[in-house]
Design a protein around this motif. Structure first.
Motif, PDB file in Angstrom:
ATOM      1  N   GLY A  25      38.161 113.199  15.618  1.00  0.00           N
ATOM      2  CA  GLY A  25      37.854 113.089  14.197  1.00  0.00           C
ATOM      3  C   GLY A  25      36.564 112.340  13.940  1.00  0.00           C
ATOM      4  N   ARG A  26      36.335 111.241  14.655  1.00  0.00           N
ATOM      5  CA  ARG A  26      35.116 110.446  14.508  1.00  0.00           C
ATOM      6  C   ARG A  26      34.748 109.851  15.869  1.00  0.00           C
ATOM      7  NH1 ARG A  26      31.317 110.305  10.608  1.00  0.00           N
ATOM      8  NH2 ARG A  26      32.652 109.512   8.930  1.00  0.00           N
ATOM      9  N   PRO A  27      34.277 110.671  16.800  1.00  0.00           N
ATOM     10  CA  PRO A  27      33.839 110.103  18.080  1.00  0.00           C
ATOM     11  C   PRO A  27      32.655 109.190  17.855  1.00  0.00           C
ATOM     12  CG  PRO A  27      33.165 112.391  17.906  1.00  0.00           C
ATOM     13  CD  PRO A  27      34.066 112.123  16.738  1.00  0.00           C
ATOM     14  N   GLY A  28      32.587 108.158  18.653  1.00  0.00           N
ATOM     15  CA  GLY A  28      31.504 107.201  18.495  1.00  0.00           C
ATOM     16  C   GLY A  28      31.161 106.502  19.795  1.00  0.00           C
ATOM     17  N   THR A  29      30.005 105.869  19.791  1.00  0.00           N
ATOM     18  CA  THR A  29      29.517 105.137  20.956  1.00  0.00           C
ATOM     19  C   THR A  29      28.910 103.829  20.487  1.00  0.00           C
ATOM     20  OG1 THR A  29      28.973 107.251  22.003  1.00  0.00           O
ATOM     21  CG2 THR A  29      28.077 105.274  23.010  1.00  0.00           C
ATOM     22  N   PHE A  30      29.181 102.769  21.241  1.00  0.00           N
ATOM     23  CA  PHE A  30      28.570 101.471  20.974  1.00  0.00           C
ATOM     24  C   PHE A  30      27.997 100.946  22.270  1.00  0.00           C
ATOM     25  CE2 PHE A  30      29.239  96.884  21.594  1.00  0.00           C
ATOM     26  CZ  PHE A  30      28.310  96.381  20.690  1.00  0.00           C
ATOM     27  N   MET A  31      26.819 100.317  22.193  1.00  0.00           N
ATOM     28  CA  MET A  31      26.207  99.726  23.383  1.00  0.00           C
ATOM     29  C   MET A  31      25.221  98.643  22.974  1.00  0.00           C
ATOM     30  SD  MET A  31      23.896 103.070  24.191  1.00  0.00           S
ATOM     31  CE  MET A  31      25.032 104.091  23.216  1.00  0.00           C
ATOM     32  N   PHE A  42      25.425 124.134  22.447  1.00  0.00           N
ATOM     33  CA  PHE A  42      25.849 122.795  22.036  1.00  0.00           C
ATOM     34  C   PHE A  42      24.939 122.333  20.911  1.00  0.00           C
ATOM     35  CE2 PHE A  42      25.957 118.228  21.868  1.00  0.00           C
ATOM     36  CZ  PHE A  42      27.281 117.911  22.124  1.00  0.00           C
ATOM     37  N   ALA A  43      25.518 121.967  19.785  1.00  0.00           N
ATOM     38  CA  ALA A  43      24.767 121.395  18.662  1.00  0.00           C
ATOM     39  C   ALA A  43      25.718 120.553  17.834  1.00  0.00           C
ATOM     40  CB  ALA A  43      24.131 122.485  17.813  1.00  0.00           C
ATOM     41  N   GLN A  44      25.471 119.252  17.750  1.00  0.00           N
ATOM     42  CA  GLN A  44      26.292 118.343  16.961  1.00  0.00           C
ATOM     43  C   GLN A  44      25.387 117.395  16.179  1.00  0.00           C
ATOM     44  OE1 GLN A  44      29.140 116.217  19.366  1.00  0.00           O
ATOM     45  NE2 GLN A  44      30.296 118.061  19.917  1.00  0.00           N
ATOM     46  N   ARG A  45      25.762 117.135  14.957  1.00  0.00           N
ATOM     47  CA  ARG A  45      25.033 116.199  14.101  1.00  0.00           C
ATOM     48  C   ARG A  45      25.649 114.816  14.251  1.00  0.00           C
ATOM     49  NH1 ARG A  45      26.752 117.213   9.526  1.00  0.00           N
ATOM     50  NH2 ARG A  45      25.174 116.108   8.302  1.00  0.00           N
ATOM     51  N   TRP A  46      24.804 113.840  14.603  1.00  0.00           N
ATOM     52  CA  TRP A  46      25.289 112.477  14.824  1.00  0.00           C
ATOM     53  C   TRP A  46      24.464 111.498  14.002  1.00  0.00           C
ATOM     54  CZ3 TRP A  46      28.647 110.174  18.797  1.00  0.00           C
ATOM     55  CH2 TRP A  46      29.461 111.136  19.423  1.00  0.00           C
ATOM     56  N   LEU A  47      25.136 110.436  13.577  1.00  0.00           N
ATOM     57  CA  LEU A  47      24.498 109.291  12.938  1.00  0.00           C
ATOM     58  C   LEU A  47      24.126 108.291  14.027  1.00  0.00           C
ATOM     59  CD1 LEU A  47      23.974 107.802  10.127  1.00  0.00           C
ATOM     60  CD2 LEU A  47      26.116 106.606  10.637  1.00  0.00           C
ATOM     61  N   VAL A  48      22.883 107.830  14.014  1.00  0.00           N
ATOM     62  CA  VAL A  48      22.418 106.843  14.990  1.00  0.00           C
ATOM     63  C   VAL A  48      21.960 105.607  14.223  1.00  0.00           C
ATOM     64  CG1 VAL A  48      20.779 106.345  16.833  1.00  0.00           C
ATOM     65  CG2 VAL A  48      21.734 108.645  16.605  1.00  0.00           C
ATOM     66  N   ALA A  49      22.572 104.476  14.515  1.00  0.00           N
ATOM     67  CA  ALA A  49      22.263 103.231  13.803  1.00  0.00           C
ATOM     68  C   ALA A  49      21.888 102.144  14.795  1.00  0.00           C
ATOM     69  CB  ALA A  49      23.464 102.783  12.972  1.00  0.00           C
ATOM     70  N   ASP A  50      20.743 101.513  14.574  1.00  0.00           N
ATOM     71  CA  ASP A  50      20.301 100.381  15.387  1.00  0.00           C
ATOM     72  C   ASP A  50      20.322  99.129  14.532  1.00  0.00           C
ATOM     73  OD1 ASP A  50      19.365 101.449  18.098  1.00  0.00           O
ATOM     74  OD2 ASP A  50      18.406 102.829  16.695  1.00  0.00           O
ATOM     75  N   VAL A  51      20.944  98.085  15.046  1.00  0.00           N
ATOM     76  CA  VAL A  51      21.144  96.838  14.301  1.00  0.00           C
ATOM     77  C   VAL A  51      20.686  95.671  15.166  1.00  0.00           C
ATOM     78  CG1 VAL A  51      22.869  95.307  13.274  1.00  0.00           C
ATOM     79  CG2 VAL A  51      23.061  97.789  12.970  1.00  0.00           C
ATOM     80  N   ALA A  52      20.042  94.714  14.546  1.00  0.00           N
ATOM     81  CA  ALA A  52      19.618  93.489  15.224  1.00  0.00           C
ATOM     82  C   ALA A  52      20.390  92.309  14.657  1.00  0.00           C
ATOM     83  CB  ALA A  52      18.121  93.270  15.049  1.00  0.00           C
ATOM     84  N   THR A  53      20.769  91.390  15.523  1.00  0.00           N
ATOM     85  CA  THR A  53      21.438  90.166  15.082  1.00  0.00           C
ATOM     86  C   THR A  53      21.350  89.112  16.179  1.00  0.00           C
ATOM     87  OG1 THR A  53      23.522  89.197  14.317  1.00  0.00           O
ATOM     88  CG2 THR A  53      23.678  90.966  15.938  1.00  0.00           C
ATOM     89  N   ASN A  54      21.245  87.863  15.759  1.00  0.00           N
ATOM     90  CA  ASN A  54      21.291  86.744  16.704  1.00  0.00           C
ATOM     91  C   ASN A  54      22.720  86.282  16.939  1.00  0.00           C
ATOM     92  OD1 ASN A  54      18.471  86.404  17.243  1.00  0.00           O
ATOM     93  ND2 ASN A  54      18.240  85.526  15.198  1.00  0.00           N
ATOM     94  N   GLU A  74      26.517 105.083  17.545  1.00  0.00           N
ATOM     95  CA  GLU A  74      26.346 106.513  17.286  1.00  0.00           C
ATOM     96  C   GLU A  74      27.701 107.088  16.885  1.00  0.00           C
ATOM     97  OE1 GLU A  74      24.785 108.072  20.910  1.00  0.00           O
ATOM     98  OE2 GLU A  74      22.820 107.117  20.678  1.00  0.00           O
ATOM     99  N   PHE A  75      27.722 107.849  15.798  1.00  0.00           N
ATOM    100  CA  PHE A  75      28.957 108.463  15.311  1.00  0.00           C
ATOM    101  C   PHE A  75      28.676 109.916  14.941  1.00  0.00           C
ATOM    102  CE2 PHE A  75      29.155 103.944  14.173  1.00  0.00           C
ATOM    103  CZ  PHE A  75      30.365 103.576  14.741  1.00  0.00           C
ATOM    104  N   ARG A  76      29.595 110.787  15.306  1.00  0.00           N
ATOM    105  CA  ARG A  76      29.428 112.179  14.900  1.00  0.00           C
ATOM    106  C   ARG A  76      29.688 112.310  13.406  1.00  0.00           C
ATOM    107  NH1 ARG A  76      32.916 116.360  18.073  1.00  0.00           N
ATOM    108  NH2 ARG A  76      34.443 115.940  16.417  1.00  0.00           N
ATOM    109  N   LEU A  77      28.799 113.004  12.729  1.00  0.00           N
ATOM    110  CA  LEU A  77      28.921 113.188  11.287  1.00  0.00           C
ATOM    111  C   LEU A  77      29.884 114.323  10.972  1.00  0.00           C
ATOM    112  CD1 LEU A  77      25.159 112.850  10.306  1.00  0.00           C
ATOM    113  CD2 LEU A  77      26.991 111.266   9.653  1.00  0.00           C
ATOM    114  N   ALA A  78      30.666 114.129   9.939  1.00  0.00           N
ATOM    115  CA  ALA A  78      31.571 115.171   9.467  1.00  0.00           C
ATOM    116  C   ALA A  78      30.789 116.176   8.631  1.00  0.00           C
ATOM    117  CB  ALA A  78      32.692 114.553   8.635  1.00  0.00           C
TER     118      ALA A  78
END
Length: 560
Positions: free
Chosen positions: A214-220, A186-198, A230-234
């Motif tokens: 095509g573009r699996p992703g996760t939000f939490m 198992f090896a997948q390249r993913w984009l991980v983005a952390d964002v702050a907001t009030n 988190e989004f899998r990179l193409a």
């Protein structure tokens, strides 16, 4: 920098290394934690831990601090590529059988800060940043740890009885002992983005999993004002393609449609390659691998960091028992025997869930659209999806299972509320515990006390009583890490098999000074790889009795 001899050197001051240091300190074991960074790694990584791992933080006295920085997760929602809900598995935020919420989101740098601060309470722990380990050399009596110290401007060395390699995926300790990582495909390249907001995103307070090959992703949501995507990179994409908010916003806009860009602050955007790997050897004589140095888990179950903390919990009390002379060194062989199958099971589960949610192409998408909305109709599936319970430990020298029938052995004793309003972990306090339905005789009580253990009578109507009955047992021996060593219906036989474990009692009687009693014998300060102190031999330890349990506890019996 002065060099010295210590019982345990821990390489790496991430969550696993810090947890191992604190657990050892609770037994009065002196250790030195070395890390090449002067301060905690500032980039967020892990964001989730379950109630089993929460128990470990509570064991360190950090439950209130962690509660202040964590965010209970309300479950899992499966979405299609158009953000339509395919299935929802909701959970409430009430405490489970271990006393804490089953899913908890957090920011790893904040957790590391809490762990680092907690070490200040122990005079047996030294945390040294800016010290990079460059080599390990094992000798008959211990391990020489060579390191560089830029502040001192010269190399140095430390002599240790044991070394714990908690230095991450690129572990130097692993390289030094010749261990290799087995690839579990198992090896997948993913984009991980952390964002702050009030701003209020107005989103459901659980994990959102986009099931799109095509573009699996996760939000939490991971905190009061912190969010992760988190989004899998193409193929051909990199994190640099999404470095600015203008480029990132199209990906996260389904969750932030009405939030002005000025109210969104990017904390970091990074690329990670999620892997599934397992070390072929977790121990070489006096050197052990823990955490990412021993295993890498895809993130779909949120068990990566927690698996490392479980490693620390499994090994620390065993090491304390060996170091204080209670047990022979071979007891430590149970570490890999127990932890490797457990880690492998979690890795396989993460791979399976990842494949079920993101793979299969358009055929997989069609199957998910048809099947996912009907999952709620499957009896017991919701409870299974939301259950945080991990697999029981495999049989080992410290997990005695019946060869022909199921037992409680290897599982975790629930952290239930006792009649005196304490929880089980508070009463056990890092010791072995005998939990029983029967009323023990006076001599049995004396034997339990002599072994340094605690006796808990499970009265009818109590949670412990129901737990034993459900496990078809009349009594159980619970280890210091909460796992069941053995269960059965013969209380006398179990009490006879109870190991003697005095490390916890010594720690309470002489906090932080167990090794201080013999420090003069261990304080060999030298920079050459000469002979090691004779006081590190184990001639005083009791001999093995091969016909009984492998570490030959006094009176050990076969499983009942």
């Amino acid at each position: 920098m002065n060099t010295r001899a210590v019982p345990v050197v821990i390489v790496g001051a991430g969550p696993t290394g810090l947890t191992a240091a604190a657990l050892l300190a609770q037994y009065g074991v002196e250790c030195l934690v070395l890390d090449r960074r002067e301060s905690p790694y500032s980039r967020p990584r892990a964001v989730h831990l379950d109630d089993e791992v929460y128990r470990i933080l509570a064991r360190l006295g950090l439950s209130e601090q962690f509660a202040a920085i964590s965010w209970p997760c309300r479950g899992l929602r499966l979405l299609d590529r158009d953000m339509r809900v395919l299935a929802e598995f909701a959970r409430d935020a009430t405490d489970g059988k271990h006393g804490y919420p089953q899913a908890n989101m957090f920011d790893q740098p904040e957790l590391e800060a809490i762990l680092r601060a907690s070490l200040a309470r122990y005079d047996t722990v030294t945390l040294r940043g800016g010290s990079e380990v460059v080599a390990l050399t094992q000798h008959e009596g211990g391990v020489r740890v060579d390191l560089t110290d830029p502040a001192a401007g010269q190399p140095g060395a430390v002599l240790a009885q044991y070394v714990l390699g908690c230095d991450g995926a690129g572990s130097l300790v692993r390289t030094c002992i010749g261990t290799t990582m087995r690839d579990l495909n198992f090896a997948q390249r993913w984009l991980v983005a952390d964002v702050a907001t009030n701003a209020d995103l107005g989103q459901w307070e659980g994990v959102h999993q986009v099931c799109d090959p095509g573009r699996p992703g996760t939000f939490m949501r991971i905190g009061k004002t912190r969010y992760r995507w988190e989004f899998r990179l193409a193929p051909g994409e990199t994190a640099d393609d999404y470095a600015g908010l203008a480029r990132l916003h199209p990906l996260i806009s389904p969750w932030t449609p009405d939030i002005p860009a000025a109210e969104l602050e990017i904390i970091r955007v990074a690329e990670y390659t999620f892997r599934a790997q397992l070390a072929d050897r977790w121990r070489d004589r006096r050197v052990f691998l823990l955490g990412d140095a021993a295993h890498l888990t895809p993130p779909f179950t949120g068990q990566g960091m927690g698996t490392g903390l479980r490693d620390a919990m499994n090994l620390a009390w065993k090491l304390a028992g060996v170091l204080d002379g209670s047990w022979p060194d071979r007891v430590l062989d149970s570490y890999q025997a127990e932890r490797e199958p457990h880690a492998r099971a979690l890795i396989r589960l993460a791979k399976l869930i990842g494949a079920a949610m993101t793979q299969g192409g358009e055929a997989g998408n069609l199957l998910r659209r048809v099947a996912a909305p009907r999952l709620r109709l499957v009896p017991g599936l919701r409870e299974h999806v939301l259950d945080s319970q991990t697999p029981a430990l495999h049989r080992s020298d410290l997990v005695v299972r019946h060869p022909f029938r199921r037992s409680l052995a290897g599982g975790l004793c629930p952290n239930l509320v006792l009649p005196d309003r304490r929880r089980f972990d508070d009463a056990a306090a890092g010791r072995f515990a005998v939990v029983t339905l029967a009323i023990p005789a006076a001599e049995q009580r004396d034997h339990v006390r002599h072994c340094g253990a605690v006796l808990l009578e499970a009265a009818p109507g109590t949670g412990l009583h129901r737990w034993l009955r459900q496990g078809r047992a009349h009594a159980a021996i619970v280890r210091p890490d909460g796992a069941i060593l053995q269960s059965g219906r013969d209380l006398a036989a179990l009490i006879t098999a109870l190991p003697s474990f005095t490390a916890a009692a010594r720690s309470r009687a002489l906090p932080g000074t167990i090794w201080g009693l013999i420090r003069s014998d261990l304080s060999l300060i030298r920079s050459d790889p000469g002979p090691y102190p004779d006081t590190w031999t184990s001639d005083h330890r009791p001999p093995l009795r091969s016909r009984l349990l492998p570490f030959a506890w006094p009176g050990a019996v076969s499983p009942t």
